[in-house]
Design a protein around this motif. Structure first.
Motif: not given
Length: 217
Positions: A210-216
């Motif tokens: 989730i964090v990787e998707n949110f930041k990217n």
């Protein structure tokens, strides 16, 4: 002219306050978890502008039909002596993380596989009704967690139902997260061997996705 100046000043003051509010409000995200055990204890502290979150409508035993009825009939829950409805929460949520259906498919496959594809299609049809309800509101992001196979059996069923889930997620411009590629038949991520409940290590893998998707994006 003298009357116009105070009115203009008042208008500019109100407009400035509105702009400040919008900028401030957009920096503070309201996060909502909905569904079954998979979304329990997902700590997204790495997304620093999340100011508020709730998991009021998370229950280990939720099936798809349970959540559909909760939304359909606008179920209320008492929080701090105040009734809050699911529609109120959906309306103010900026980010929604949804996981439901693992109970349905896991219990079905552990009892019998008769008419399993019909059963799977019924699951997806009801899931789409849930997504339709969520899509009525304005959100920044909606994450839909895919289904994962705790064993090495029935891979064809999980492949089929995840394909369907990913497709309806795309139709709503929601973000589908593939969990099966991580958790399939991988005992190190489970609390016990006889259910699909994830341990802390498993939860961390979901948080990372989730964090990787949110930041990217």
């Amino acid at each position: 002219m003298k009357k116009i100046i105070p009115i203009l000043f008042l208008f500019l003051t109100i407009f400035s306050c509105y702009i400040i509010y919008e900028l401030t409000d957009n920096d503070n995200l309201y996060l909502t978890y909905i569904g079954d055990n998979t979304v329990n204890n997902l700590d997204l502290k790495e997304i620093t502008n999340i100011s508020t979150y709730n998991n009021y409508f998370v229950n280990n035993d939720y099936r798809i039909i349970d959540l559909l009825n909760i939304i359909k009939y606008n179920e209320e829950i008492e929080i701090n002596n105040k009734l809050i409805s699911i529609h109120q929460i959906l309306k103010k949520s900026d980010i929604i993380i949804l996981s439901v259906g693992m109970n349905d498919i896991y219990q079905k496959l552990n009892s019998d596989t008769k008419d399993i594809y019909t059963y799977s299609n019924d699951m997806i049809n009801n899931m789409e009704l849930i997504l339709d309800e969520i899509d009525r509101y304005d959100h920044q992001k909606v994450y839909l967690l895919g289904y994962y196979n705790p064993t090495n059996k029935h891979d064809d069923i999980y492949t089929y139902i995840n394909y369907k889930l990913k497709r309806i997620s795309a139709n709503h411009n929601f973000i589908y997260l593939d969990l099966n590629s991580i958790f399939r038949n991988n005992s190190k991520y489970y609390q016990k061997n006889d259910n699909f409940y994830l341990n802390n290590q498993g939860k961390k893998e979901i948080i990372k996705l989730i964090v990787e998707n949110f930041k990217n994006y």
